[in-house]
Design a protein around this motif. Sequence first.
Motif, PDB file in Angstrom:
ATOM      1  N   MET A 241       4.376   4.802 -14.134  1.00 16.59           N
ATOM      2  CA  MET A 241       3.333   5.826 -14.165  1.00 16.59           C
ATOM      3  C   MET A 241       3.173   6.484 -12.799  1.00 16.59           C
ATOM      4  O   MET A 241       2.945   7.693 -12.696  1.00 16.59           O
ATOM      5  CB  MET A 241       2.017   5.211 -14.624  1.00 16.59           C
ATOM      6  CG  MET A 241       1.994   4.798 -16.086  1.00 16.59           C
ATOM      7  SD  MET A 241       0.479   3.972 -16.559  1.00 16.59           S
ATOM      8  CE  MET A 241      -0.693   5.292 -16.394  1.00 16.59           C
ATOM      9  N   LYS A 242       3.309   5.676 -11.753  1.00 20.63           N
ATOM     10  CA  LYS A 242       3.202   6.243 -10.401  1.00 20.63           C
ATOM     11  C   LYS A 242       4.341   7.224 -10.134  1.00 20.63           C
ATOM     12  O   LYS A 242       4.121   8.325  -9.606  1.00 20.63           O
ATOM     13  CB  LYS A 242       3.217   5.111  -9.391  1.00 20.63           C
ATOM     14  CG  LYS A 242       2.831   5.521  -7.989  1.00 20.63           C
ATOM     15  CD  LYS A 242       2.731   4.316  -7.090  1.00 20.63           C
ATOM     16  CE  LYS A 242       2.314   4.740  -5.677  1.00 20.63           C
ATOM     17  NZ  LYS A 242       2.218   3.570  -4.778  1.00 20.63           N
ATOM     18  N   ARG A 243       5.570   6.808 -10.521  1.00 21.78           N
ATOM     19  CA  ARG A 243       6.711   7.717 -10.340  1.00 21.78           C
ATOM     20  C   ARG A 243       6.538   8.995 -11.159  1.00 21.78           C
ATOM     21  O   ARG A 243       6.818  10.102 -10.672  1.00 21.78           O
ATOM     22  CB  ARG A 243       8.006   7.006 -10.725  1.00 21.78           C
ATOM     23  CG  ARG A 243       8.444   5.928  -9.729  1.00 21.78           C
ATOM     24  CD  ARG A 243       9.895   5.554  -9.953  1.00 21.78           C
ATOM     25  NE  ARG A 243      10.108   4.945 -11.246  1.00 21.78           N
ATOM     26  CZ  ARG A 243      10.073   3.643 -11.472  1.00 21.78           C
ATOM     27  NH1 ARG A 243       9.808   2.803 -10.476  1.00 21.78           N
ATOM     28  NH2 ARG A 243      10.287   3.158 -12.683  1.00 21.78           N
ATOM     29  N   GLN A 244       6.087   8.836 -12.394  1.00 18.91           N
ATOM     30  CA  GLN A 244       5.870  10.018 -13.218  1.00 18.91           C
ATOM     31  C   GLN A 244       4.777  10.912 -12.636  1.00 18.91           C
ATOM     32  O   GLN A 244       4.866  12.140 -12.703  1.00 18.91           O
ATOM     33  CB  GLN A 244       5.496   9.600 -14.635  1.00 18.91           C
ATOM     34  CG  GLN A 244       6.660   8.987 -15.414  1.00 18.91           C
ATOM     35  CD  GLN A 244       6.260   8.526 -16.798  1.00 18.91           C
ATOM     36  OE1 GLN A 244       5.096   8.627 -17.172  1.00 18.91           O
ATOM     37  NE2 GLN A 244       7.208   8.011 -17.553  1.00 18.91           N
ATOM     38  N   GLY A 245       3.748  10.278 -12.058  1.00 13.04           N
ATOM     39  CA  GLY A 245       2.716  11.089 -11.404  1.00 13.04           C
ATOM     40  C   GLY A 245       3.271  11.886 -10.244  1.00 13.04           C
ATOM     41  O   GLY A 245       2.924  13.057 -10.063  1.00 13.04           O
ATOM     42  N   LEU A 246       4.173  11.260  -9.452  1.00 10.95           N
ATOM     43  CA  LEU A 246       4.804  11.997  -8.355  1.00 10.95           C
ATOM     44  C   LEU A 246       5.652  13.151  -8.878  1.00 10.95           C
ATOM     45  O   LEU A 246       5.636  14.257  -8.323  1.00 10.95           O
ATOM     46  CB  LEU A 246       5.657  11.036  -7.520  1.00 10.95           C
ATOM     47  CG  LEU A 246       4.894   9.966  -6.727  1.00 10.95           C
ATOM     48  CD1 LEU A 246       5.866   8.992  -6.073  1.00 10.95           C
ATOM     49  CD2 LEU A 246       4.001  10.606  -5.677  1.00 10.95           C
ATOM     50  N   GLN A 247       6.401  12.884  -9.957  1.00 10.37           N
ATOM     51  CA  GLN A 247       7.200  13.958 -10.542  1.00 10.37           C
ATOM     52  C   GLN A 247       6.318  15.099 -11.060  1.00 10.37           C
ATOM     53  O   GLN A 247       6.643  16.280 -10.909  1.00 10.37           O
ATOM     54  CB  GLN A 247       8.068  13.406 -11.670  1.00 10.37           C
ATOM     55  CG  GLN A 247       9.174  12.474 -11.186  1.00 10.37           C
ATOM     56  CD  GLN A 247       9.994  11.910 -12.332  1.00 10.37           C
ATOM     57  OE1 GLN A 247       9.698  12.205 -13.506  1.00 10.37           O
ATOM     58  NE2 GLN A 247      10.995  11.112 -12.026  1.00 10.37           N
TER      59      GLN A 247
END
Length: 358
Positions: A241-247
Amino acid sequence: MTYYSSEMLRLDNLPEDVLEEILTNLSYDEIAKNRIVCKQFDRICKKLLNRGFNLMEKYHGQCLRSVKSQLPRRESERRSHPLSRHCDILTAIETRISMLSMTFIKYVDLNLCCFIPGKVIDEILRILKQISFTTTPPRPHEILQELRDISSMAMEHFDEKILPDLKHSICASVSNVSSYDMPSTSLKIAHHSGSGSSVLSHGFSRDRLHQIFKKIYSRTRRNKTSVVSVKGQIGKVKQRMKRQGLQIQLQSAKLQEQAKKITEQDTQIAEMRKHLEEWEQKIGDLTAELSRAREDDSIDGCKRKHIDVIGRESDSGNSKEFQAKKRKLIIERKSSTDAKDVKFKIFMSSLLAEESSD
């Protein structure tokens, strides 16, 4: 003057919420010592101690995450970082908290006891506050010496003095574990004075009870492993979720840039349209002037032909009437910027001047 009786001034007569709010102003060590006052104090102090351990564990986790987020990724760079000592202290405290949790929390979850050593909670909170507000904390073995001593003493005291009594109380309250393959009816232990052995009224012996508690312990261990695995999966999901938030943040930034470029292009297109309309207006004006100039040239040509015809007639007839018409046409002729017309005008003006002088 109002007088209050001694019964009204007693703390145990207060509501539990008020008494709990009063006890929260004490340290956890004092809360643990006040458990011996009465049963009501014991119940409230147990709740406060368990809550204090959970809050301390959460606060430690927040401090550790914030420190680790500021450390570099390389291990060699971490050693020379100003927060390396903070990280070492927090890691050592995490080890102590896990050891205390393995000792106490199993029996706290079974509601057999509370987190007894309140002094340990006070010491951990003191260390966490000290390292949070200081840039150069003491060395780990210096600041953690008291915590190691009191936590080790608390765990040894629990294993030696309290745990045997808890196991005995578990055996005495076996009727409360009906959900683990126990009969639904209440079981009572009958003590026979002759043999000294205890037998249940339904035929359950101590071996059977031992097997049941082994099952309980094994299921508890399996539940702990499943909980750990679920926590690991939750951590992975949080990372995703954190990576997707960055994306998503990157995509939103790109969208903002594209929107900015589109607005700039719209303004440029509007300016180009404005210039195009101006040029179209200028071209229309030029075409109108050109058509008027062509019409003027055609009119001048017709007048020239007319003058030539009149001249030929005047030459053939030599009448004064034709001469007057010729002069009138020459005078009424529009001015032109053409070189031939200018020469013709000068010639005619000179000719008229000569005739007038004669």
